[in-house]
Design an enzyme around this catalytic site. Structure first.
Site, PDB file in Angstrom:
ATOM      1  N   ASN A   9      -5.510  -9.399  -2.375  1.00 37.56           N
ATOM      2  CA  ASN A   9      -4.717  -8.356  -3.318  1.00 37.56           C
ATOM      3  C   ASN A   9      -3.364  -8.770  -2.839  1.00 37.56           C
ATOM      4  O   ASN A   9      -2.842  -8.318  -1.833  1.00 37.56           O
ATOM      5  CB  ASN A   9      -4.817  -7.072  -3.061  1.00 37.56           C
ATOM      6  CG  ASN A   9      -4.144  -6.299  -4.114  1.00 37.56           C
ATOM      7  OD1 ASN A   9      -3.208  -6.841  -4.698  1.00 37.56           O
ATOM      8  ND2 ASN A   9      -3.843  -4.793  -3.895  1.00 37.56           N
ATOM      9  N   TRP A  10      -2.696  -9.718  -3.618  1.00 43.33           N
ATOM     10  CA  TRP A  10      -1.336 -10.178  -3.177  1.00 43.33           C
ATOM     11  C   TRP A  10      -0.144  -9.043  -3.595  1.00 43.33           C
ATOM     12  O   TRP A  10       0.883  -9.337  -3.262  1.00 43.33           O
ATOM     13  CB  TRP A  10      -1.071 -11.416  -4.119  1.00 43.33           C
ATOM     14  CG  TRP A  10      -1.670 -12.749  -3.325  1.00 43.33           C
ATOM     15  CD1 TRP A  10      -2.205 -12.745  -2.034  1.00 43.33           C
ATOM     16  CD2 TRP A  10      -1.452 -13.790  -3.781  1.00 43.33           C
ATOM     17  NE1 TRP A  10      -2.785 -13.822  -1.793  1.00 43.33           N
ATOM     18  CE2 TRP A  10      -2.335 -14.624  -2.795  1.00 43.33           C
ATOM     19  CE3 TRP A  10      -1.117 -14.530  -4.863  1.00 43.33           C
ATOM     20  CZ2 TRP A  10      -2.314 -16.229  -3.011  1.00 43.33           C
ATOM     21  CZ3 TRP A  10      -1.192 -15.793  -4.981  1.00 43.33           C
ATOM     22  CH2 TRP A  10      -2.032 -16.772  -3.993  1.00 43.33           C
ATOM     23  N   LYS A  11      -0.594  -7.983  -4.286  1.00 41.63           N
ATOM     24  CA  LYS A  11       0.500  -6.934  -4.683  1.00 41.63           C
ATOM     25  C   LYS A  11       1.598  -7.614  -5.405  1.00 41.63           C
ATOM     26  O   LYS A  11       1.226  -8.662  -5.993  1.00 41.63           O
ATOM     27  CB  LYS A  11       0.732  -6.423  -3.635  1.00 41.63           C
ATOM     28  CG  LYS A  11      -0.660  -5.608  -2.725  1.00 41.63           C
ATOM     29  CD  LYS A  11      -0.370  -4.514  -1.620  1.00 41.63           C
ATOM     30  CE  LYS A  11      -1.558  -4.076  -1.169  1.00 41.63           C
ATOM     31  NZ  LYS A  11      -1.562  -3.185  -0.230  1.00 41.63           N
ATOM     32  N   HIS A  96      -6.149   1.192  -7.577  1.00 41.42           N
ATOM     33  CA  HIS A  96      -5.563   0.874  -6.346  1.00 41.42           C
ATOM     34  C   HIS A  96      -4.642   2.210  -5.853  1.00 41.42           C
ATOM     35  O   HIS A  96      -4.007   2.721  -6.877  1.00 41.42           O
ATOM     36  CB  HIS A  96      -4.675  -0.421  -6.154  1.00 41.42           C
ATOM     37  CG  HIS A  96      -4.354  -0.767  -4.841  1.00 41.42           C
ATOM     38  ND1 HIS A  96      -3.255  -0.090  -4.075  1.00 41.42           N
ATOM     39  CD2 HIS A  96      -5.025  -1.622  -3.849  1.00 41.42           C
ATOM     40  CE1 HIS A  96      -3.528  -0.674  -2.735  1.00 41.42           C
ATOM     41  NE2 HIS A  96      -4.538  -1.363  -2.861  1.00 41.42           N
ATOM     42  N   GLU A  98      -2.063   2.338  -4.633  1.00 39.69           N
ATOM     43  CA  GLU A  98      -0.457   2.105  -4.799  1.00 39.69           C
ATOM     44  C   GLU A  98      -0.254   2.559  -6.377  1.00 39.69           C
ATOM     45  O   GLU A  98       0.684   3.179  -6.767  1.00 39.69           O
ATOM     46  CB  GLU A  98       0.151   0.928  -4.591  1.00 39.69           C
ATOM     47  CG  GLU A  98       0.053   0.618  -3.009  1.00 39.69           C
ATOM     48  CD  GLU A  98      -0.201  -0.604  -2.614  1.00 39.69           C
ATOM     49  OE1 GLU A  98      -0.147  -1.576  -3.217  1.00 39.69           O
ATOM     50  OE2 GLU A  98      -0.647  -0.722  -1.229  1.00 39.69           O
ATOM     51  N   GLU A 168     -11.083   2.082   0.330  1.00 39.62           N
ATOM     52  CA  GLU A 168      -9.674   1.891   1.118  1.00 39.62           C
ATOM     53  C   GLU A 168      -9.091   3.018   1.476  1.00 39.62           C
ATOM     54  O   GLU A 168      -8.410   3.947   0.709  1.00 39.62           O
ATOM     55  CB  GLU A 168      -8.710   0.805   0.104  1.00 39.62           C
ATOM     56  CG  GLU A 168      -9.282  -0.349  -0.156  1.00 39.62           C
ATOM     57  CD  GLU A 168      -8.024  -1.266  -0.573  1.00 39.62           C
ATOM     58  OE1 GLU A 168      -7.778  -2.262  -0.110  1.00 39.62           O
ATOM     59  OE2 GLU A 168      -7.064  -0.613  -1.627  1.00 39.62           O
ATOM     60  N   GLY A 174      -1.923  -0.985   5.018  1.00 37.06           N
ATOM     61  CA  GLY A 174      -0.450  -1.451   5.468  1.00 37.06           C
ATOM     62  C   GLY A 174      -0.008  -0.901   6.686  1.00 37.06           C
ATOM     63  O   GLY A 174       1.200  -0.707   7.000  1.00 37.06           O
ATOM     64  N   SER A 213      -5.682  -2.932   6.442  1.00 35.65           N
ATOM     65  CA  SER A 213      -5.354  -3.358   7.515  1.00 35.65           C
ATOM     66  C   SER A 213      -6.174  -4.457   8.053  1.00 35.65           C
ATOM     67  O   SER A 213      -6.574  -4.475   9.337  1.00 35.65           O
ATOM     68  CB  SER A 213      -4.952  -2.481   8.832  1.00 35.65           C
ATOM     69  OG  SER A 213      -3.834  -1.822   8.311  1.00 35.65           O
ATOM     70  N   GLY A 235      -1.931  -7.462   3.218  1.00 40.20           N
ATOM     71  CA  GLY A 235      -0.839  -8.343   4.154  1.00 40.20           C
ATOM     72  C   GLY A 235      -1.196  -9.722   4.631  1.00 40.20           C
ATOM     73  O   GLY A 235      -0.678 -10.792   4.452  1.00 40.20           O
TER      74      GLY A 235
HETATM   75  P1  13P Z   1      -3.327  -4.203   3.673  1.00 39.63           P
HETATM   76  O1  13P Z   1      -4.439  -5.415   4.068  1.00 39.63           O
HETATM   77  O2  13P Z   1      -2.040  -4.842   3.683  1.00 39.63           O
HETATM   78  O3  13P Z   1      -3.515  -2.984   4.501  1.00 39.63           O
HETATM   79  O4  13P Z   1      -3.710  -3.941   2.288  1.00 39.63           O
HETATM   80  C1  13P Z   1      -4.949  -3.238   1.710  1.00 39.63           C
HETATM   81  C2  13P Z   1      -4.882  -3.037   0.446  1.00 39.63           C
HETATM   82  O5  13P Z   1      -4.374  -2.291  -0.209  1.00 39.63           O
HETATM   83  C3  13P Z   1      -5.607  -4.002  -0.416  1.00 39.63           C
HETATM   84  O6  13P Z   1      -5.652  -3.733  -1.891  1.00 39.63           O
END
Ligand code: 13P
Length: 249
Positions: A9-11, A96, A98, A168, A174, A213, A235
């Site tokens: 997931n590159w966000k 997600h 976010e 998640e 993160g 993470s 990340g």
């Molecule tokens: P991180 O791997 O950066 O913690 O993010 C996880 C995430 O939100 C994947 O959708």
């Protein structure tokens, strides 16, 4: 035995040019293999370029990070499931944390998005997970099960049987803190039980991913945990060498 799923997931990272460069480099160092599934979720503006870069690699799937539940219309800034499909996407990330926390997405909205994805022929990947305060109150399972039950509430049984879920925990995203594999297994087992009941027995086709993470050093122990069928990585998926190591674990 389900094939492990490694999803990036590159966000809000990597526009079309960076996406193309990353994917060409990745494909050159990752020959096709049929014992795992790799999925990329680039930003919507990079989907078309990604679809083109992946056109000869059916082993590497493309997904959209978010869709609107309507098929088209006056929804400025939104992307429909069909538009993502046109770019080559076959999976849609829904709910997600976010989206939930920063953009006010509710459980009911995730249900509509899952249904819209499935209607357009995209496999929904529904994200669920508790916040730190919910975990501290001991309400992880009720929160996760509420998000799950409502989120899949508008899907038909056949759509349910082929969907993906990602657990998640919000406090792990993160932050460098991962759930302990045994704690992930407890939540994943509860999710699996839900599907077993909903599908009258066979829930083996539903892949349940862990996210939060994940990095190249903890991939092996997380993917080995019972009921963890794959990983959703933020990340650590942004560096092509790290990502290649993760998917090659
Ligand atoms: P991180 O791997 O950066 O913690 O993010 C996880 C995430 O939100 C994947 O959708």
């Amino acid at each position: 035995m389900r094939k492990p799923v490694f999803a990036a997931n590159w966000k809000m990272n990597y526009g079309p040019q960076e996406t193309r460069g990353f994917l060409l480099k990745f494909l050159a160092s990752y020959p096709p293999r049929d014992d795992r599934t790799v999925i990329f979720f680039p930003p919507a503006v990079s989907l078309a370029v990604a679809g083109f870069a992946l056109r000869d690699r059916p082993d590497v799937l493309l997904g959209v990070q978010n869709i609107h539940w309507e098929e088209k219309g006056a929804f400025t800034g939104e992307t429909s499931a069909q538009m993502a499909r046109d770019c080559g996407a076959t999976v849609a990330l829904v709910g997600h944390s976010e989206r939930r926390q920063l953009f006010g997405e509710t459980d009911e909205m995730t249900a509509r998005k899952c249904a819209a994805a499935a209607r357009a022929g995209l496999t929904p990947l529904l994200c669920v997970g508790e916040r730190a305060d919910e975990r501290d109150r001991g309400t992880t399972q009720p929160v996760v099960m509420r998000q799950l039950k409502t989120g899949v509430g508008r899907l038909e049984k056949t759509q349910l049987a082929s969907m993906l879920v990602a657990y998640e925990p919000v406090w792990a995203i993160g932050t460098g803190k991962t759930a302990r594999p045994e704690d992930a297994t407890i939540v994943h087992s509860a999710i699996r039980r839900y599907f077993r009941e909903a599908l009258s027995g066979s829930a083996d086709s539903v892949a349940i991913l862990y996210g939060g993470s994940v990095n190249a050093d903890n991939t092996a122990e997380l993917i080995a945990a019972p009921e963890v069928d794959g990983l959703l990585v933020g990340g650590a998926s942004l560096d092509v060498d790290t990502w290649t190591r993760i998917v090659s674990t």
